[in-house]
Design a protein around this motif. Structure first.
Motif, PDB file in Angstrom:
ATOM      1  N   PHE A  74       0.798  -1.227   0.000  1.00 51.63           N
ATOM      2  CA  PHE A  74       0.000   0.000   0.000  1.00 51.63           C
ATOM      3  C   PHE A  74       0.833   1.281   0.000  1.00 51.63           C
ATOM      4  CE2 PHE A  74      -3.140  -3.003   1.762  1.00 51.63           C
ATOM      5  CZ  PHE A  74      -4.197  -2.745   0.908  1.00 51.63           C
ATOM      6  N   VAL A  75       2.116   1.186   0.298  1.00 54.98           N
ATOM      7  CA  VAL A  75       2.947   2.391   0.371  1.00 54.98           C
ATOM      8  C   VAL A  75       4.136   2.308  -0.578  1.00 54.98           C
ATOM      9  CG1 VAL A  75       4.311   3.891   1.868  1.00 54.98           C
ATOM     10  CG2 VAL A  75       2.258   2.760   2.774  1.00 54.98           C
ATOM     11  N   LYS A  76       4.999   1.328  -0.351  1.00 57.33           N
ATOM     12  CA  LYS A  76       6.264   1.266  -1.080  1.00 57.33           C
ATOM     13  C   LYS A  76       6.076   1.042  -2.572  1.00 57.33           C
ATOM     14  CE  LYS A  76      10.821  -0.922  -0.796  1.00 57.33           C
ATOM     15  NZ  LYS A  76      11.643  -1.932  -0.057  1.00 57.33           N
ATOM     16  N   TYR A  77       5.220   0.057  -2.940  1.00 59.91           N
ATOM     17  CA  TYR A  77       5.039  -0.280  -4.356  1.00 59.91           C
ATOM     18  C   TYR A  77       3.652   0.110  -4.876  1.00 59.91           C
ATOM     19  CZ  TYR A  77       9.156  -3.154  -3.415  1.00 59.91           C
ATOM     20  OH  TYR A  77      10.399  -3.596  -3.054  1.00 59.91           O
ATOM     21  N   ARG A  78       2.987   0.974  -4.177  1.00 60.91           N
ATOM     22  CA  ARG A  78       1.621   1.317  -4.561  1.00 60.91           C
ATOM     23  C   ARG A  78       1.533   1.892  -5.970  1.00 60.91           C
ATOM     24  NH1 ARG A  78      -0.873   5.981  -1.071  1.00 60.91           N
ATOM     25  NH2 ARG A  78       0.898   7.011  -2.110  1.00 60.91           N
ATOM     26  N   ASP A  79       2.463   2.768  -6.322  1.00 63.53           N
ATOM     27  CA  ASP A  79       2.393   3.464  -7.605  1.00 63.53           C
ATOM     28  C   ASP A  79       3.321   2.896  -8.664  1.00 63.53           C
ATOM     29  OD1 ASP A  79       0.544   5.298  -6.516  1.00 63.53           O
ATOM     30  OD2 ASP A  79       2.175   6.520  -5.691  1.00 63.53           O
ATOM     31  N   ILE A  80       4.218   2.000  -8.278  1.00 65.92           N
ATOM     32  CA  ILE A  80       5.194   1.495  -9.248  1.00 65.92           C
ATOM     33  C   ILE A  80       4.957   0.026  -9.626  1.00 65.92           C
ATOM     34  CG2 ILE A  80       6.953   3.133  -8.492  1.00 65.92           C
ATOM     35  CD1 ILE A  80       8.258   0.921  -6.898  1.00 65.92           C
ATOM     36  N   PHE A  81       4.169  -0.695  -8.832  1.00 64.30           N
ATOM     37  CA  PHE A  81       3.909  -2.104  -9.156  1.00 64.30           C
ATOM     38  C   PHE A  81       2.767  -2.179 -10.161  1.00 64.30           C
ATOM     39  CE2 PHE A  81       2.593  -6.466  -8.725  1.00 64.30           C
ATOM     40  CZ  PHE A  81       3.778  -7.145  -8.452  1.00 64.30           C
ATOM     41  N   PRO A  82       2.961  -2.880 -11.295  1.00 66.73           N
ATOM     42  CA  PRO A  82       1.900  -2.964 -12.315  1.00 66.73           C
ATOM     43  C   PRO A  82       0.633  -3.595 -11.753  1.00 66.73           C
ATOM     44  CG  PRO A  82       3.992  -3.730 -13.199  1.00 66.73           C
ATOM     45  CD  PRO A  82       4.192  -3.560 -11.719  1.00 66.73           C
ATOM     46  N   GLY A  83      -0.452  -2.852 -11.844  1.00 63.76           N
ATOM     47  CA  GLY A  83      -1.721  -3.358 -11.333  1.00 63.76           C
ATOM     48  C   GLY A  83      -2.066  -2.878  -9.941  1.00 63.76           C
ATOM     49  N   GLY A  84      -1.132  -2.217  -9.288  1.00 59.40           N
ATOM     50  CA  GLY A  84      -1.420  -1.658  -7.978  1.00 59.40           C
ATOM     51  C   GLY A  84      -1.392  -2.682  -6.857  1.00 59.40           C
ATOM     52  N   PRO A  85      -1.937  -2.337  -5.695  1.00 63.63           N
ATOM     53  CA  PRO A  85      -1.908  -3.220  -4.527  1.00 63.63           C
ATOM     54  C   PRO A  85      -2.545  -4.589  -4.760  1.00 63.63           C
ATOM     55  CG  PRO A  85      -2.524  -1.007  -3.874  1.00 63.63           C
ATOM     56  CD  PRO A  85      -2.526  -1.018  -5.369  1.00 63.63           C
TER      57      PRO A  85
END
Length: 312
Positions: A74-85
């Motif tokens: 929800f914080v570290k990869y929220r905006d960079i992981f494809p597809g979101g949380p």
């Protein structure tokens, strides 16, 4: 297979919150178990005491990994992981997912191993626990292989990946191990109780032991059945139950110890080790002991009543 039920990100939040609540109860019960053992001066059995400490450590580690996983998704990869949380929590190759499943594997192995150990020390027979040991070995293999396949996954979710087959086998085998071992344990104590009931000189009974063991077995088995059903149905609620079962294993373990330790009619060795000498010691405990019998006899001598007491 498409997952159903609540969204995966929502399930993750709920599971971590409920796990934290149950973890708090398990910590309190661990402290109560240790206090009761010291207060009533019961001799702690080393394997059981070690298992209690390991269960607490593993439950703590699992909760920490879940908190880290929440922060990552929800914080570290929220905006960079494809597809979101949602996509992040669905990715079973994530190190946090693999780690938490390894911890669960160890927790399950210890919990089931303790049940088998209790069964053995009550029966004092290796033949009785052959089937539970075989099931325990199978569940241990499945518990260790599932995280491996998860770490090697390149796509899909836990329901479509080969990991899901091993997880299904794990839940089935560990449920069978728990039911069979607990059933044998309860049956042994119940049969001993029946044998000594007719010669008992006091009101003491070992039936509270049976009740406690049955309660613990039902608690653990109900959680496993719920997980298995949710997993087979590809319902995301299984993530909630899977996180909750970590402290449930500890709670089921502690509730047996903490409820039996203060029980004064229980032999000192029973709450910790469930010794196989139950029948022998219980027979000694309730055996008929020599007693003094006072017989009073009234006689009349020269118009005076005289009491003559004889003692045998």
């Amino acid at each position: 297979m498409v997952s159903t039920g609540i969204p995966l990100d929502t399930a993750t939040i709920i599971s971590t919150a409920l796990e934290g609540i149950l973890f708090g109860f398990s910590v309190l019960m661990f402290m109560g178990t240790m206090w009761a053992s010291i207060h009533y001066k019961r001799d702690a059995n080393r394997p059981i005491a070690l298992a209690a400490i390991l269960l607490l450590i593993l439950s703590t580690a699992h909760l920490i990994v879940d908190i880290i996983r929440l922060q990552d998704g929800f914080v570290k990869y929220r905006d960079i992981f494809p597809g979101g949380p949602v996509a992040f929590f669905q990715d079973i190759s994530q190190p946090t997912f693999v780690t938490k499943n390894l911890i669960y594997a160890l927790q399950t192995m210890i919990g089931d191993g303790v049940v088998i150990y209790r069964c053995y020390v009550v029966w004092q027979s290796v033949r009785v626990i052959i089937l539970p040991i075989m099931l325990w070995c199978g569940s241990s293999v499945a518990a260790l292989i599932a995280p491996y396949y998860a770490s090697q996954a390149t796509g899909g979710n836990v329901y479509t990946n080969q990991t899901g087959q091993w997880i299904t086998a794990l839940f089935t085998l560990t449920l069978s191990t728990n039911l069979i071992s607990s059933g044998l344990l309860v049956y042994r104590i119940w049969t001993v109780e029946r044998k000594i009931s007719q010669n008992r000189a006091t009101n003491g009974t070992m039936m509270p032991i049976v009740h406690v063991l049955v309660d613990a077995a039902i608690l653990y088995s109900a959680a496993l059945v719920t997980i298995l059903i949710c997993f087979i149905c590809a319902n995301n609620a299984q993530y909630i139950m899977l996180d909750m079962i970590m402290p449930i294993i500890s709670i089921a373990f502690y509730m047996v110890l903490i409820r039996l330790t203060p029980w004064k009619t229980t032999p000192n060795f029973l709450p910790m080790a469930y010794s196989g000498e139950i029948e022998r010691r219980s027979s000694q405990r309730y055996s008929m002991k020599p007693s003094q019998v006072h017989v009073s006899e009234w006689t009349q001598n020269d118009g005076l009543e005289e009491e003559v007491k004889t003692e045998t």
